[in-house]
Motif scaffolding. Structure first.
Motif, PDB file in Angstrom:
ATOM      1  N   VAL A   1      -7.238   4.869  26.218  1.00 56.31           N
ATOM      2  CA  VAL A   1      -7.248   5.659  24.982  1.00 56.31           C
ATOM      3  C   VAL A   1      -6.222   5.054  24.020  1.00 56.31           C
ATOM      4  O   VAL A   1      -5.060   4.877  24.371  1.00 56.31           O
ATOM      5  N   THR A   2      -6.668   4.737  22.818  1.00 58.13           N
ATOM      6  CA  THR A   2      -5.783   4.161  21.810  1.00 58.13           C
ATOM      7  C   THR A   2      -5.328   5.266  20.857  1.00 58.13           C
ATOM      8  O   THR A   2      -6.148   6.031  20.340  1.00 58.13           O
ATOM      9  N   ARG A   3      -4.023   5.341  20.651  1.00 60.47           N
ATOM     10  CA  ARG A   3      -3.462   6.374  19.784  1.00 60.47           C
ATOM     11  C   ARG A   3      -2.482   5.756  18.783  1.00 60.47           C
ATOM     12  O   ARG A   3      -1.997   4.644  18.978  1.00 60.47           O
ATOM     13  N   ILE A   4      -2.201   6.509  17.735  1.00 65.92           N
ATOM     14  CA  ILE A   4      -1.249   6.082  16.706  1.00 65.92           C
ATOM     15  C   ILE A   4       0.094   6.748  16.955  1.00 65.92           C
ATOM     16  O   ILE A   4       0.160   7.935  17.303  1.00 65.92           O
ATOM     17  N   LYS A   5       1.131   5.978  16.795  1.00 67.37           N
ATOM     18  CA  LYS A   5       2.500   6.500  16.894  1.00 67.37           C
ATOM     19  C   LYS A   5       3.164   6.331  15.530  1.00 67.37           C
ATOM     20  O   LYS A   5       3.226   5.229  14.987  1.00 67.37           O
ATOM     21  N   ILE A   6       3.667   7.423  14.970  1.00 68.75           N
ATOM     22  CA  ILE A   6       4.382   7.398  13.698  1.00 68.75           C
ATOM     23  C   ILE A   6       5.862   7.590  13.994  1.00 68.75           C
ATOM     24  O   ILE A   6       6.253   8.562  14.645  1.00 68.75           O
ATOM     25  N   ILE A   7       6.687   6.650  13.529  1.00 68.12           N
ATOM     26  CA  ILE A   7       8.107   6.717  13.863  1.00 68.12           C
ATOM     27  C   ILE A   7       8.970   6.568  12.609  1.00 68.12           C
ATOM     28  O   ILE A   7       8.617   5.854  11.668  1.00 68.12           O
ATOM     29  N   LYS A   8      10.098   7.267  12.621  1.00 68.77           N
ATOM     30  CA  LYS A   8      11.085   7.137  11.545  1.00 68.77           C
ATOM     31  C   LYS A   8      12.167   6.199  12.057  1.00 68.77           C
ATOM     32  O   LYS A   8      13.170   6.613  12.611  1.00 68.77           O
ATOM     33  N   GLY A   9      11.928   4.907  11.891  1.00 67.69           N
ATOM     34  CA  GLY A   9      12.867   3.923  12.413  1.00 67.69           C
ATOM     35  C   GLY A   9      13.728   3.331  11.320  1.00 67.69           C
ATOM     36  O   GLY A   9      13.968   3.951  10.284  1.00 67.69           O
ATOM     37  N   GLU A  10      14.173   2.104  11.548  1.00 65.84           N
ATOM     38  CA  GLU A  10      14.941   1.381  10.555  1.00 65.84           C
ATOM     39  C   GLU A  10      13.988   0.487   9.746  1.00 65.84           C
ATOM     40  O   GLU A  10      13.036  -0.053  10.291  1.00 65.84           O
ATOM     41  N   PRO A  11      14.238   0.328   8.445  1.00 67.87           N
ATOM     42  CA  PRO A  11      13.392  -0.575   7.652  1.00 67.87           C
ATOM     43  C   PRO A  11      13.410  -1.997   8.207  1.00 67.87           C
ATOM     44  O   PRO A  11      14.405  -2.435   8.784  1.00 67.87           O
ATOM     45  N   MET A  12      12.300  -2.684   8.065  1.00 64.87           N
ATOM     46  CA  MET A  12      12.230  -4.114   8.364  1.00 64.87           C
ATOM     47  C   MET A  12      11.870  -4.829   7.066  1.00 64.87           C
ATOM     48  O   MET A  12      10.976  -4.379   6.341  1.00 64.87           O
ATOM     49  N   HIS A  13      12.551  -5.926   6.779  1.00 64.45           N
ATOM     50  CA  HIS A  13      12.387  -6.623   5.494  1.00 64.45           C
ATOM     51  C   HIS A  13      12.651  -5.656   4.334  1.00 64.45           C
ATOM     52  O   HIS A  13      12.037  -5.771   3.268  1.00 64.45           O
ATOM     53  N   ALA A  14      13.526  -4.675   4.577  1.00 64.37           N
ATOM     54  CA  ALA A  14      13.905  -3.671   3.570  1.00 64.37           C
ATOM     55  C   ALA A  14      12.762  -2.734   3.206  1.00 64.37           C
ATOM     56  O   ALA A  14      12.825  -2.057   2.172  1.00 64.37           O
ATOM     57  N   VAL A  15      11.712  -2.649   4.045  1.00 61.44           N
ATOM     58  CA  VAL A  15      10.591  -1.755   3.749  1.00 61.44           C
ATOM     59  C   VAL A  15      10.232  -0.915   4.975  1.00 61.44           C
ATOM     60  O   VAL A  15      10.458  -1.312   6.120  1.00 61.44           O
ATOM     61  N   MET A  16       9.660   0.251   4.702  1.00 57.19           N
ATOM     62  CA  MET A  16       9.138   1.119   5.757  1.00 57.19           C
ATOM     63  C   MET A  16       8.082   2.018   5.116  1.00 57.19           C
ATOM     64  O   MET A  16       8.435   2.791   4.214  1.00 57.19           O
ATOM     65  N   PRO A  17       6.811   1.871   5.519  1.00 60.82           N
ATOM     66  CA  PRO A  17       6.312   1.125   6.673  1.00 60.82           C
ATOM     67  C   PRO A  17       6.356  -0.392   6.464  1.00 60.82           C
ATOM     68  O   PRO A  17       6.312  -0.870   5.332  1.00 60.82           O
ATOM     69  N   SER A  18       6.414  -1.095   7.575  1.00 55.28           N
ATOM     70  CA  SER A  18       6.419  -2.554   7.560  1.00 55.28           C
ATOM     71  C   SER A  18       5.165  -3.082   8.244  1.00 55.28           C
ATOM     72  O   SER A  18       4.763  -2.579   9.298  1.00 55.28           O
ATOM     73  N   VAL A  19       4.567  -4.098   7.640  1.00 57.42           N
ATOM     74  CA  VAL A  19       3.396  -4.749   8.238  1.00 57.42           C
ATOM     75  C   VAL A  19       3.773  -5.352   9.589  1.00 57.42           C
ATOM     76  O   VAL A  19       3.051  -5.188  10.584  1.00 57.42           O
ATOM     77  N   ASP A  20       4.917  -6.038   9.642  1.00 57.71           N
ATOM     78  CA  ASP A  20       5.311  -6.702  10.889  1.00 57.71           C
ATOM     79  C   ASP A  20       5.536  -5.714  12.027  1.00 57.71           C
ATOM     80  O   ASP A  20       5.231  -6.018  13.183  1.00 57.71           O
TER      81      ASP A  20
END
Length: 352
Positions: free
Chosen positions: A246-265
């Motif tokens: 089963v594939t599910r989505i996880k939404i997280i409030k993490g640290e920005p990557m490349h100064a952005v959030m959400p980050s493609v990477d």
């Protein structure tokens, strides 16, 4: 010097925006306007390189002014907008009409100070953009040309499509999502750089009305389905997890990557682990390098990658970085990317 026009009905905001921009050293405010009518007149007279514009103003509001300016002499425009539900709708409409980006409308002197860095960065970035691309996108608006594929996919095949975009992305997404068929044998994941707020839910709702696919803002722990496009919420990272088939989505409030959030990477890291060689990913428009390292991992896993061509890209930074990293299989004009996604899906389906 980047010649800039500031438009706002508040004298305090006009002065604050002017002070912020001119503190950068490479930005010159060559004029101010207190409503949309003045903005159109001064845009034609002063020929600024960038316009910073309020949304709600008397005489003529910012939306009408954007439409008038883009219909005559296109100039890169940044909108002031609140991140309320109403403000998000207005910001989305401004982007549809031709504005290239928006920032959160400061509500007081303290917030004005916080907005300085963001405003300066965005003026610099869209200064290098091509506003004629927005006109081109608007002229070639989706008119129902859904591209149907010839699918021959194994019943349990796991296929994923990822789309990454930033500045100029909402208009570009309108050229792609509505052209994908509702029977797509894959799930679609969209990472559009946006701050936390209601914007991405409004964007999803608009794309959903234009598309055969179901388009929605992604929710934490929801089960992934084929024929659905999931847009990462603004200000959160989106990951894809698979357990017990089963594939599910996880939404997280993490640290920005490349100064952005959400980050493609950040999304790609988990996306490629789930979909591997059955991954298809495309990078559209935006400044910076987000997506370059992740797309390289997709290519190394025998997935397929696409970049938007410079001549149909609002800001070529992200596609250029991915191309230079050796992470891209095919470079296509924005209007040909839906066909390329379908072609790649056909190849992967029929190869299994």
């Amino acid at each position: 010097m980047i010649k800039t026009l500031v438009v706002d009905d508040s004298a305090l905001m006009r002065r604050a925006a002017r002070d912020m921009l001119e503190s950068a050293g490479d930005i010159e405010v060559i004029g101010i306007a207190k409503n949309g009518k003045e903005a159109v007149e001064k845009a034609n007279k002063l020929k600024p390189e960038v316009i910073v514009m309020d949304v709600n103003m008397p005489v003529m509001d910012g939306l009408a002014a954007v439409e008038a300016i883009m219909d005559t002499t296109p100039i890169p425009i940044i909108m002031f907008s609140s991140l309320t539900k109403k403000g998000s709708r207005e910001a989305l409409e401004a982007l549809r009409l031709g504005a290239i980006d928006f920032i959160t409308k400061p509500s007081g002197l303290q917030e004005i100070a916080k907005s300085e860095s963001e405003l300066i960065t965005k003026v610099r970035s869209i200064h290098n953009s091509n506003p004629n691309i927005i006109r081109l996108l608007n002229l070639k608006k989706f008119k129902g040309e859904v591209i149907n594929g010839n699918w021959n996919c194994p019943e349990m095949q796991n296929m994923g499509v990822l789309i990454g975009s930033s500045t100029g992305g909402p208009s570009s997404l309108e050229q792609i999502i509505p052209r994908l068929p509702g029977n797509l044998p894959a799930s679609v994941f969209v990472v559009q750089h946006m701050p936390e707020g209601n914007f991405c839910s409004q964007l999803a709702a608009r794309l959903n009305t234009l598309s055969e696919l179901e388009v929605k803002e992604a929710e934490n722990n929801e089960k992934v389905k084929n024929g659905v496009a999931y847009i990462a919420p603004g200000g959160y990272h989106m990951q894809i997890r698979k357990a017990l088939n089963v594939t599910r989505i996880k939404i997280i409030k993490g640290e920005p990557m490349h100064a952005v959030m959400p980050s493609v990477d950040v999304t790609v890291e988990s996306f490629v682990n789930v979909y591997g060689k059955n991954s298809i990913a495309t990078i559209l428009t935006g400044m910076g390098v987000d997506g370059a390292s992740g797309f390289k991992k997709i290519k190394e896993s025998n997935g397929s990658t696409i970049a938007c061509s410079e001549d149909t890209c609002v800001i070529f930074g992200m596609p250029k970085a991915a191309i230079e990293a050796g992470a891209i299989d095919v470079v296509k004009p924005i209007f040909e990317i839906p066909e390329e996604i379908i072609r790649m899906l056909e190849v992967k389906c029929n190869a299994n």
